[in-house]
Design an enzyme around this catalytic site. Structure first.
Site, PDB file in Angstrom:
ATOM      1  N   SER A  76       0.820  -1.220   0.000  1.00 24.11           N
ATOM      2  CA  SER A  76       0.000   0.000   0.000  1.00 24.11           C
ATOM      3  C   SER A  76       0.849   1.264   0.000  1.00 24.11           C
ATOM      4  CB  SER A  76      -0.884   0.042   1.248  1.00 24.11           C
ATOM      5  OG  SER A  76      -1.848  -0.963   1.198  1.00 24.11           O
TER       6      SER A  76
ATOM      7  N   HIS B   3      -3.221   0.830  -4.661  1.00 18.85           N
ATOM      8  CA  HIS B   3      -2.790  -0.387  -5.358  1.00 18.85           C
ATOM      9  C   HIS B   3      -3.200  -0.252  -6.816  1.00 18.85           C
ATOM     10  CE1 HIS B   3      -1.598  -3.046  -1.988  1.00 18.85           C
ATOM     11  NE2 HIS B   3      -2.303  -2.165  -1.316  1.00 18.85           N
TER      12      HIS B   3
ATOM     13  N   HIS C 205      -6.043  -8.443  -1.301  1.00 19.39           N
ATOM     14  CA  HIS C 205      -6.005  -8.844   0.107  1.00 19.39           C
ATOM     15  C   HIS C 205      -7.196  -9.731   0.444  1.00 19.39           C
ATOM     16  CE1 HIS C 205      -4.077  -4.922  -0.363  1.00 19.39           C
ATOM     17  NE2 HIS C 205      -3.266  -5.262   0.622  1.00 19.39           N
TER      18      HIS C 205
ATOM     19  N   TYR D 215      -9.126  -9.332   2.966  1.00 23.20           N
ATOM     20  CA  TYR D 215     -10.270  -8.526   3.424  1.00 23.20           C
ATOM     21  C   TYR D 215     -11.115  -7.979   2.267  1.00 23.20           C
ATOM     22  CZ  TYR D 215      -7.303  -4.424   2.491  1.00 23.20           C
ATOM     23  OH  TYR D 215      -6.499  -3.498   1.891  1.00 23.20           O
ATOM     24  N   GLU D 216     -10.574  -8.011   1.060  1.00 23.75           N
ATOM     25  CA  GLU D 216     -11.364  -7.561  -0.095  1.00 23.75           C
ATOM     26  C   GLU D 216     -12.388  -8.612  -0.502  1.00 23.75           C
ATOM     27  OE1 GLU D 216      -8.960  -5.436  -3.281  1.00 23.75           O
ATOM     28  OE2 GLU D 216      -7.361  -6.243  -2.022  1.00 23.75           O
TER      29      GLU D 216
ATOM     30  N   ALA E 232       2.931  -2.125   3.898  1.00 22.26           N
ATOM     31  CA  ALA E 232       2.818  -1.053   4.892  1.00 22.26           C
ATOM     32  C   ALA E 232       2.329  -1.724   6.168  1.00 22.26           C
ATOM     33  CB  ALA E 232       1.808  -0.018   4.426  1.00 22.26           C
TER      34      ALA E 232
ATOM     35  N   MET F  67      -1.949  -6.452   6.899  1.00 22.71           N
ATOM     36  CA  MET F  67      -3.054  -7.260   6.364  1.00 22.71           C
ATOM     37  C   MET F  67      -2.669  -8.019   5.096  1.00 22.71           C
ATOM     38  SD  MET F  67      -5.907  -4.305   6.878  1.00 22.71           S
ATOM     39  CE  MET F  67      -5.907  -3.279   8.360  1.00 22.71           C
ATOM     40  N   SER F  68      -1.396  -8.307   4.931  1.00 18.76           N
ATOM     41  CA  SER F  68      -0.956  -9.021   3.715  1.00 18.76           C
ATOM     42  C   SER F  68       0.216  -9.923   4.063  1.00 18.76           C
ATOM     43  CB  SER F  68      -0.547  -7.992   2.650  1.00 18.76           C
ATOM     44  OG  SER F  68       0.617  -7.303   3.052  1.00 18.76           O
TER      45      SER F  68
ATOM     46  N   ASN G 290       2.555   3.725  10.588  1.00 20.20           N
ATOM     47  CA  ASN G 290       1.923   4.326  11.767  1.00 20.20           C
ATOM     48  C   ASN G 290       2.326   3.499  12.976  1.00 20.20           C
ATOM     49  OD1 ASN G 290       0.058   2.322  10.330  1.00 20.20           O
ATOM     50  ND2 ASN G 290      -0.804   2.365  12.390  1.00 20.20           N
TER      51      ASN G 290
ATOM     52  N   HIS H 220      -6.410   4.830   6.588  1.00 22.12           N
ATOM     53  CA  HIS H 220      -5.712   4.427   5.361  1.00 22.12           C
ATOM     54  C   HIS H 220      -4.988   5.634   4.754  1.00 22.12           C
ATOM     55  CE1 HIS H 220      -4.708   1.757   2.102  1.00 22.12           C
ATOM     56  NE2 HIS H 220      -5.355   2.476   1.200  1.00 22.12           N
TER      57      HIS H 220
END
Ligand code: HPA
Length: 280
Positions: A29, A60, A82, A84-85, A112, A213-214, A237, A251
């Site tokens: 990301s 992306h 991902h 979550y998509e 990220a 998340m990846s 972060n 995000h």
């Protein structure tokens, strides 16, 4: 779902590029701009590649950029999909198996991530030394189901997921550049919600230094196939570990940090490509 024909997808890609890279780089990301540095690029939109899914996430781009970086042929994924998509673990990791069929033996996974280690700051780069695949461990795992021995063993060893030589080379390149490099354990979560403070304390307690998340299922599939893996997290972060903290994780913040991380990541990737013969 019938099993995708990885060889056929790899052959399709081969028909659309002059290059035959052995190294792939997956851009996380906010890192899309890195692909603009690729020279002699052949570009293919994911929408045009059988089996590939266009990413639905801002930051992306959703295309393959195959060309050279520091005169080294590279297969760059400008964006990934991902879990979550709504994609299955098999769909998320399909490009890794296609890369393998294409002849790629080394994959560099970038992402990220939120910093869990109290010493980390936004903008830091972290070399992934090991991972906790929380998503995969509870069964959302691309290796579930019948095993195809031509893709890898039923019970793959996972003691050294992130290749030692590649880690050593990365540390040497960062030192040569005078660029600080953190090291640690990446924890793969499903998202898409960011963690609660209690979840942040939990993933820190189990040994995580950064979370995102990846990456973890991609690394799993790559190791299953016997590919070498290098993992680089950009700390976008600092994960918040106390409730009532007047901060919001967003995000937008992740993408903003990308602007700081991209030049650092690029310098590291260029340095790695220049010294790549040492990694052989
Ligand atoms: N948590 C999970 N994933 C992330 C984060 C985070 O704080 N930052 C970037 N990706």
């Amino acid at each position: 779902m019938t099993k995708p024909d990885y060889e056929q997808i790899a052959a399709f890609i081969a028909q659309h590029t002059r290059h035959r890279p052995q190294i792939a780089i997956v851009l996380g990301s906010g890192y899309s701009a890195l692909a603009d540095e690729i020279t002699d690029a052949d570009t293919l939109s994911y929408a045009d590649i059988p089996g590939f899914q266009p990413s639905t996430v801002e930051g992306h781009r959703g295309q393959l950029v195959i060309g050279t970086l520091e005169n080294t042929p590279v297969f760059v994924m400008q964006g990934r999909v991902h879990y979550y998509e709504g994609f299955s673990p098999e769909e998320v990791t399909l490009p890794i198996r296609v890369m393998y069929s294409f002849g790629i033996d080394t994959v560099i996974l970038t992402n990220a991530a939120g910093g869990l280690n109290p010493g980390f700051q936004p903008g830091d780069l972290m070399l992934i030394e090991d991972q906790i695949n929380l998503v995969g461990m509870i069964g959302h795992n691309p290796l579930m189901g019948p095993n195809d021995p031509s893709l890898g063993p039923r019970f793959p060893d996972m003691i050294t997921v992130y290749d030692r030589r590649l880690r050593e080379l990365t540390i040497a390149v960062a030192a040569e550049l005078g660029q600080p490099l953190r090291r640690g354990v990446y924890v793969g979560l499903s998202g898409p919600a960011f963690e609660t403070p209690a979840e942040v304390r939990f993933v820190r307690l189990i040994g995580g230094d950064a979370t995102g998340m990846s990456t973890t299922n991609e690394a799993l599939v790559a190791r299953h196939a016997g590919m070498r893996v290098l993992g680089l997290s950009g700390i976008s972060n600092v994960a918040v570990d106390a409730v009532d903290t007047p901060r919001v994780t967003s995000h937008a913040e992740v993408l903003e940090a990308g602007a700081v991380i991209v030049p650092r990541m690029l310098a590291l990737l260029r340095g790695l490509m220049r010294r790549w013969p040492e990694a052989a």
